[in-house]
Design an enzyme around this catalytic site. Structure first.
Site, PDB file in Angstrom:
ATOM      1  N   THR A   1      -7.426  11.031   3.791  1.00  0.00           N
ATOM      2  CA  THR A   1      -6.272  10.538   4.559  1.00  0.00           C
ATOM      3  C   THR A   1      -5.282  11.699   4.722  1.00  0.00           C
ATOM      4  O   THR A   1      -5.454  12.751   4.089  1.00  0.00           O
ATOM      5  CB  THR A   1      -5.541   9.413   3.787  1.00  0.00           C
ATOM      6  OG1 THR A   1      -4.959  10.002   2.621  1.00  0.00           O
ATOM      7  CG2 THR A   1      -6.463   8.278   3.391  1.00  0.00           C
TER       8      THR A   1
ATOM      9  N   LYS B   1       1.359   4.112 -11.081  1.00  0.00           N
ATOM     10  CA  LYS B   1       0.134   3.402 -10.674  1.00  0.00           C
ATOM     11  C   LYS B   1      -0.407   2.532 -11.813  1.00  0.00           C
ATOM     12  O   LYS B   1      -0.983   1.465 -11.560  1.00  0.00           O
ATOM     13  CB  LYS B   1      -0.922   4.410 -10.190  1.00  0.00           C
ATOM     14  CG  LYS B   1      -0.547   5.104  -8.875  1.00  0.00           C
ATOM     15  CD  LYS B   1      -0.491   4.137  -7.695  1.00  0.00           C
ATOM     16  CE  LYS B   1      -0.322   4.823  -6.355  1.00  0.00           C
ATOM     17  NZ  LYS B   1      -0.218   3.875  -5.225  1.00  0.00           N
TER      18      LYS B   1
ATOM     19  N   ILE C   1      -9.759   9.633  -1.254  1.00  0.00           N
ATOM     20  CA  ILE C   1     -10.007   9.130   0.109  1.00  0.00           C
ATOM     21  C   ILE C   1      -9.448  10.129   1.120  1.00  0.00           C
ATOM     22  O   ILE C   1      -8.330  10.657   0.915  1.00  0.00           O
ATOM     23  CB  ILE C   1      -9.314   7.753   0.320  1.00  0.00           C
ATOM     24  CG1 ILE C   1      -9.638   6.776  -0.826  1.00  0.00           C
ATOM     25  CG2 ILE C   1      -9.686   7.165   1.682  1.00  0.00           C
ATOM     26  CD1 ILE C   1     -11.081   6.396  -0.980  1.00  0.00           C
TER      27      ILE C   1
ATOM     28  N   ASN D   1       0.802  -1.230   0.000  1.00  0.00           N
ATOM     29  CA  ASN D   1       0.000   0.000   0.000  1.00  0.00           C
ATOM     30  C   ASN D   1       0.835   1.281   0.000  1.00  0.00           C
ATOM     31  O   ASN D   1       0.348   2.325  -0.432  1.00  0.00           O
ATOM     32  CB  ASN D   1      -0.910  -0.056   1.249  1.00  0.00           C
ATOM     33  CG  ASN D   1      -1.450   1.277   1.647  1.00  0.00           C
ATOM     34  OD1 ASN D   1      -2.363   1.795   0.985  1.00  0.00           O
ATOM     35  ND2 ASN D   1      -0.908   1.877   2.705  1.00  0.00           N
TER      36      ASN D   1
ATOM     37  N   TYR E   1       3.207   9.902 -11.092  1.00  0.00           N
ATOM     38  CA  TYR E   1       2.352   9.108 -10.184  1.00  0.00           C
ATOM     39  C   TYR E   1       1.462   8.168 -10.998  1.00  0.00           C
ATOM     40  O   TYR E   1       1.381   6.971 -10.718  1.00  0.00           O
ATOM     41  CB  TYR E   1       1.502  10.074  -9.343  1.00  0.00           C
ATOM     42  CG  TYR E   1       0.563   9.420  -8.349  1.00  0.00           C
ATOM     43  CD1 TYR E   1       0.996   9.061  -7.077  1.00  0.00           C
ATOM     44  CD2 TYR E   1      -0.775   9.186  -8.677  1.00  0.00           C
ATOM     45  CE1 TYR E   1       0.120   8.486  -6.154  1.00  0.00           C
ATOM     46  CE2 TYR E   1      -1.650   8.615  -7.761  1.00  0.00           C
ATOM     47  CZ  TYR E   1      -1.199   8.263  -6.501  1.00  0.00           C
ATOM     48  OH  TYR E   1      -2.072   7.691  -5.599  1.00  0.00           O
TER      49      TYR E   1
HETATM   50  P1  NAI Z   1      -0.756   8.557   3.402  1.00  0.00           P
HETATM   51  O1  NAI Z   1       0.271   9.507   2.905  1.00  0.00           O
HETATM   52  O2  NAI Z   1      -1.811   9.066   4.289  1.00  0.00           O
HETATM   53  O3  NAI Z   1      -0.039   7.284   4.066  1.00  0.00           O
HETATM   54  C1  NAI Z   1       0.981   6.622   3.373  1.00  0.00           C
HETATM   55  C2  NAI Z   1       1.906   5.919   4.335  1.00  0.00           C
HETATM   56  O4  NAI Z   1       2.949   5.333   3.541  1.00  0.00           O
HETATM   57  C3  NAI Z   1       2.582   6.858   5.329  1.00  0.00           C
HETATM   58  O5  NAI Z   1       2.488   6.312   6.630  1.00  0.00           O
HETATM   59  C4  NAI Z   1       4.019   6.928   4.854  1.00  0.00           C
HETATM   60  O6  NAI Z   1       4.962   7.121   5.903  1.00  0.00           O
HETATM   61  C5  NAI Z   1       4.189   5.571   4.185  1.00  0.00           C
HETATM   62  N1  NAI Z   1       5.285   5.557   3.209  1.00  0.00           N
HETATM   63  C6  NAI Z   1       5.608   6.505   2.311  1.00  0.00           C
HETATM   64  N2  NAI Z   1       6.707   6.157   1.641  1.00  0.00           N
HETATM   65  C7  NAI Z   1       7.092   4.958   2.121  1.00  0.00           C
HETATM   66  C8  NAI Z   1       8.177   4.095   1.848  1.00  0.00           C
HETATM   67  N3  NAI Z   1       9.114   4.421   0.950  1.00  0.00           N
HETATM   68  N4  NAI Z   1       8.259   2.931   2.522  1.00  0.00           N
HETATM   69  C9  NAI Z   1       7.344   2.609   3.466  1.00  0.00           C
HETATM   70  N5  NAI Z   1       6.310   3.396   3.785  1.00  0.00           N
HETATM   71  C10 NAI Z   1       6.180   4.562   3.122  1.00  0.00           C
HETATM   72  O7  NAI Z   1      -1.416   7.907   2.081  1.00  0.00           O
HETATM   73  P2  NAI Z   1      -2.838   7.220   1.836  1.00  0.00           P
HETATM   74  O8  NAI Z   1      -3.763   8.243   1.318  1.00  0.00           O
HETATM   75  O9  NAI Z   1      -3.224   6.396   2.970  1.00  0.00           O
HETATM   76  O10 NAI Z   1      -2.453   6.308   0.578  1.00  0.00           O
HETATM   77  C11 NAI Z   1      -2.129   4.934   0.677  1.00  0.00           C
HETATM   78  C12 NAI Z   1      -2.039   4.380  -0.735  1.00  0.00           C
HETATM   79  O11 NAI Z   1      -3.269   4.642  -1.416  1.00  0.00           O
HETATM   80  C13 NAI Z   1      -0.938   5.026  -1.588  1.00  0.00           C
HETATM   81  O12 NAI Z   1      -0.341   4.056  -2.404  1.00  0.00           O
HETATM   82  C14 NAI Z   1      -1.712   6.033  -2.428  1.00  0.00           C
HETATM   83  O13 NAI Z   1      -1.050   6.302  -3.642  1.00  0.00           O
HETATM   84  C15 NAI Z   1      -3.002   5.284  -2.648  1.00  0.00           C
HETATM   85  N6  NAI Z   1      -4.126   6.122  -2.987  1.00  0.00           N
HETATM   86  C16 NAI Z   1      -4.573   7.108  -2.132  1.00  0.00           C
HETATM   87  C17 NAI Z   1      -5.640   7.896  -2.494  1.00  0.00           C
HETATM   88  C18 NAI Z   1      -6.185   8.981  -1.619  1.00  0.00           C
HETATM   89  O14 NAI Z   1      -7.061   9.755  -2.084  1.00  0.00           O
HETATM   90  N7  NAI Z   1      -5.776   9.097  -0.372  1.00  0.00           N
HETATM   91  C19 NAI Z   1      -6.310   7.719  -3.811  1.00  0.00           C
HETATM   92  C20 NAI Z   1      -5.782   6.650  -4.600  1.00  0.00           C
HETATM   93  C21 NAI Z   1      -4.709   5.893  -4.193  1.00  0.00           C
END
Ligand code: NAI
Length: 262
Positions: free
Chosen positions: A200, A169, A198, A99, A165
């Site tokens: 977040t 993806k 979402i 994720n 990005y």
């Molecule tokens: P977020 O930024 O709130 O949380 C992401 C987490 O990943 C953080 O805890 C961060 O420290 C960790 N992280 C970042 N780089 C890392 C690395 N190199 N190694 C290990 N951990 C790492 O993001 P969110 O919104 O929870 O997103 C989670 C996934 O969902 C991501 O892949 C994002 O691209 C995807 N996503 C999110 C959307 C949204 O609207 N929030 C929409 C579509 C996809």
């Protein structure tokens, strides 16, 4: 006849070992909690040491079984160490949700930097590639497993200034389908999920970075008329990893409130 029984499905999770990357907050943390309540042992991995320890402590305080691991998924060696540690601790790895992801710096294609390209693809694409590689090395020994990779609506659509990005993806979906074909006959199912907008910390950061207008424009085009909640992604990931989804292989599951069907 097999009857879908949600209670039974959840019970089947009880003895599973589950890995979630990017689990310190947002979608990853919500998914860690959703698996934890089924009774599974949940490994929360993240590159942010303080945040991941707090996240795991939070779940431990509620009596759930967790292990926190600090891992930067863009570092292949760290990913190998993470999976080795899970196997040394629990003896197996049943489920993984790859994720962890980050956004690119907004720029026209002509102006994007190699540094930002490498940073974003290193986490979002190569990170998923590394995670799957080591997870599958264990799962193929076991002869079973389930993996969900986190793509995005950015994996099926384009968007100006977000090519890095979106490219990464889109790539996740190709990695997912190819690996799914290799392992379908060996008891391992691999799928991807495409969340829409979402709420977040990632979305909050986009607002803080001055992208409120872009988000409002997107939000106005979401048929359900609101941001998604992390739990609404978590529930779908748990389902995809459960036996209730036993015939779902290499699928790209869009969970976006109807945004991308227009
Ligand atoms: P977020 O930024 O709130 O949380 C992401 C987490 O990943 C953080 O805890 C961060 O420290 C960790 N992280 C970042 N780089 C890392 C690395 N190199 N190694 C290990 N951990 C790492 O993001 P969110 O919104 O929870 O997103 C989670 C996934 O969902 C991501 O892949 C994002 O691209 C995807 N996503 C999110 C959307 C949204 O609207 N929030 C929409 C579509 C996809």
């Amino acid at each position: 006849m097999i009857v879908l029984n949600i209670e039974l499905t959840m019970k089947q999770m009880e003895n599973k070992v589950v890995l979630i990357t990017g689990a310190a907050q947002g979608i990853g943390f919500a998914t860690a909690k959703a698996f934890a309540v089924t009774g599974a042992s949940v490994v929360l991995a993240d590159c942010d040491k303080d945040l991941i320890n707090k996240a795991a402590d939070h779940l431990n305080a509620d009596g759930y079984k967790t292990l926190a691991i600090v891992c930067d998924v863009s570092d292949d060696a760290q990913v190998k160490i993470m999976v080795d540690k899970i196997v040394a601790t629990f003896g197996r790895l049943d489920i993984a949700f790859n994720n962890a992801g980050i956004q690119n710096a907004l720029a026209d294609a002509a102006d994007q930097t190699i540094e930002d390209f490498n940073r974003v693809t290193g986490v979002n694409l190569r990170g998923v590639w590394s995670c799957m590689k080591y997870e599958l090395q264990q799962m193929r020994k076991q002869g079973n497993g389930a993996i969900v990779n986190c793509s995005s609506i950015g994996g099926i659509l384009g968007a100006a200034q977000r090519g890095t990005y979106h490219g990464a993806k889109h790539g996740i979906i190709g990695l997912t389908k190819s690996a799914a074909l290799e392992y379908a006959s060996r008891g391992i199912r691999i799928n991807s999920i495409c969340p829409g907008l979402i709420h977040t910390p990632m979305a909050d950061k986009m607002v803080a970075d001055g992208q409120q207008d872009a988000l409002n424009t997107m939000l106005a085009a979401v048929p359900v008329g609101r941001l998604g909640r992390p739990e609404e992604i978590a529930n779908v990931v748990v389902f995809l990893c459960s036996d209730a989804a036993s015939l779902i292989v290499g699928h790209t599951l869009v969970v976006d409130g109807g945004y991308s069907i227009q």
